[in-house]
Design a protein around this motif. Structure first.
Motif, mmCIF file in Angstrom:
data_model
loop_
_atom_site.group_PDB
_atom_site.id
_atom_site.type_symbol
_atom_site.label_atom_id
_atom_site.label_comp_id
_atom_site.label_asym_id
_atom_site.label_seq_id
_atom_site.Cartn_x
_atom_site.Cartn_y
_atom_site.Cartn_z
ATOM 1 N N ALA A 132 -0.583 -18.041 -3.782
ATOM 2 C CA ALA A 132 -0.218 -16.894 -4.691
ATOM 3 C C ALA A 132 -0.077 -15.726 -4.269
ATOM 4 O O ALA A 132 0.706 -14.938 -4.246
ATOM 5 N N LEU A 133 -1.326 -14.726 -4.187
ATOM 6 C CA LEU A 133 -1.868 -14.226 -3.061
ATOM 7 C C LEU A 133 -1.298 -13.334 -1.551
ATOM 8 O O LEU A 133 -1.062 -11.937 -1.917
ATOM 9 N N ALA A 134 -1.559 -14.154 -1.179
ATOM 10 C CA ALA A 134 -0.827 -14.471 0.834
ATOM 11 C C ALA A 134 0.376 -13.857 0.062
ATOM 12 O O ALA A 134 1.459 -13.058 1.479
ATOM 13 N N ALA A 135 1.499 -14.251 -0.812
ATOM 14 C CA ALA A 135 2.656 -14.154 -1.161
ATOM 15 C C ALA A 135 3.138 -12.784 -0.846
ATOM 16 O O ALA A 135 3.854 -12.819 -1.984
ATOM 17 N N LEU A 136 2.362 -12.282 -1.662
ATOM 18 C CA LEU A 136 2.596 -11.149 -2.806
ATOM 19 C C LEU A 136 4.153 -9.775 -1.521
ATOM 20 O O LEU A 136 3.517 -9.801 -0.430
ATOM 21 N N ASP A 137 4.521 -9.393 -2.167
ATOM 22 C CA ASP A 137 6.097 -8.952 -1.611
ATOM 23 C C ASP A 137 4.806 -7.045 -1.632
ATOM 24 O O ASP A 137 5.186 -7.063 -1.991
ATOM 25 N N PRO A 138 5.207 -6.520 0.010
ATOM 26 C CA PRO A 138 5.211 -5.112 -0.191
ATOM 27 C C PRO A 138 5.644 -4.570 -0.783
ATOM 28 O O PRO A 138 5.252 -3.727 -1.012
ATOM 29 N N GLY A 139 6.421 -4.475 -0.485
ATOM 30 C CA GLY A 139 8.534 -4.282 -1.023
ATOM 31 C C GLY A 139 7.973 -3.695 -2.754
ATOM 32 O O GLY A 139 8.485 -2.879 -3.596
ATOM 33 N N GLU A 199 7.423 -0.883 -5.150
ATOM 34 C CA GLU A 199 7.707 -0.190 -6.485
ATOM 35 C C GLU A 199 7.231 -0.418 -7.907
ATOM 36 O O GLU A 199 7.144 0.346 -8.607
ATOM 37 N N LEU A 200 6.221 -1.269 -7.968
ATOM 38 C CA LEU A 200 5.070 -1.077 -9.229
ATOM 39 C C LEU A 200 3.658 -0.573 -8.765
ATOM 40 O O LEU A 200 3.309 -0.505 -9.795
ATOM 41 N N TRP A 201 4.466 -0.203 -7.619
ATOM 42 C CA TRP A 201 2.445 1.398 -8.255
ATOM 43 C C TRP A 201 1.394 -0.075 -8.021
ATOM 44 O O TRP A 201 0.310 0.190 -8.514
ATOM 45 N N VAL A 202 1.347 -1.376 -6.928
ATOM 46 C CA VAL A 202 -0.137 -1.421 -7.338
ATOM 47 C C VAL A 202 -0.610 -1.254 -6.048
ATOM 48 O O VAL A 202 -1.004 -1.435 -4.933
ATOM 49 N N ALA A 203 -1.799 -0.680 -6.436
ATOM 50 C CA ALA A 203 -2.214 -0.283 -5.390
ATOM 51 C C ALA A 203 -3.831 -1.045 -5.005
ATOM 52 O O ALA A 203 -4.082 -1.170 -3.780
#
Length: 234
Positions: free
Chosen positions: A176-183, A187-191
């Protein structure tokens, strides 16, 4: 090989000298972070490495003695000697190590906020190969768009994103962590997206049966998702 990890957020207000008496709501966060770091150090890894986000294109490695400062955030709090060079995430990572009595890391690793997942995974693999027993202190925030008072204002997808992130950290869900989408993260301001994917790369991109996850903190006192988790040997 990755044998332990701790995940902590990096709000400057976690430091009492920055917060003063204005942020008692962060006392629990501070305690959770220190607990996670102490348990990480207690595994006695061959190499303990801090990982944290930095600006676009700013992936680089710093030595264990690298210094940082919180002067831009209103307090003359320094870690290390010499010219401050560490980004905020790693400055607070070193501050937590000092507060927990965990000593200096083998290195401080800054990962660019715009680093693609593949680059994050490669960095994680490289770090995991630096010793037989490697532990990571991963510094990263969740979404900063959880409420109307958030830095990025309310986004309808932010709460679900952070809930999924919390499940992944609690469950050692490397895929799940590896699949996080950069875009989506942008968009969600995930630092913390890039740093979380370095952790996934260090874990090998798959489940880690030898590690058990525990979520120590999951709150958003300022509309920013602050998660504290630890992955320790079963």
């Amino acid at each position: 090989m990755l044998v332990a990890a701790a995940v902590c957020p990096h709000p400057p207000l976690i430091v009492p000298e920055v917060a003063g008496e204005a942020a008692p709501e962060l006392d629990g966060l501070r305690e959770a972070c220190v607990s996670a770091v102490r348990s990480l150090a207690a595994t006695r890894p061959d190499a303990l490495i801090t990982v944290g986000g930095a600006g676009a294109g700013a992936t680089r490695s710093y030595g264990p003695d690298a210094a940082g400062s919180l002067a831009p955030w209103g307090a003359d709090v320094r870690v290390g000697d010499g010219t401050p060079v560490l980004p905020l995430s790693l400055t607070l990572g070193r501050w937590l190590l000092d507060r927990a009595g965990a000593g200096l890391p083998a290195s401080h690793e800054a990962v660019a906020s715009d680093a693609p997942p593949e680059a994050c995974a490669r960095l994680g693999e490289t770090l995991a190969g630096r010793g037989e027993r490697v532990a990571l202190l991963v510094m990263g925030d969740g979404s900063a768009r959880l409420t109307v008072k958030s830095p990025g204002y309310l986004h309808p997808d932010a709460a679900a994103y952070d809930e999924a992130l919390a499940r992944a950290l609690a469950g050692v869900d490397v895929r799940a962590l590896a699949a996080l989408d950069p875009g989506e993260a942008a968009e969600l301001w995930v630092a913390g997206r890039a740093a979380f994917q370095v952790l996934a790369g260090a874990a090998g991109g798959d489940a880690v049966p030898g590690l058990a996850g525990e979520l120590l903190y999951d709150e958003a006192p300022y509309g920013v998702g602050y998660l504290v988790a630890r992955w320790l040997p079963r």
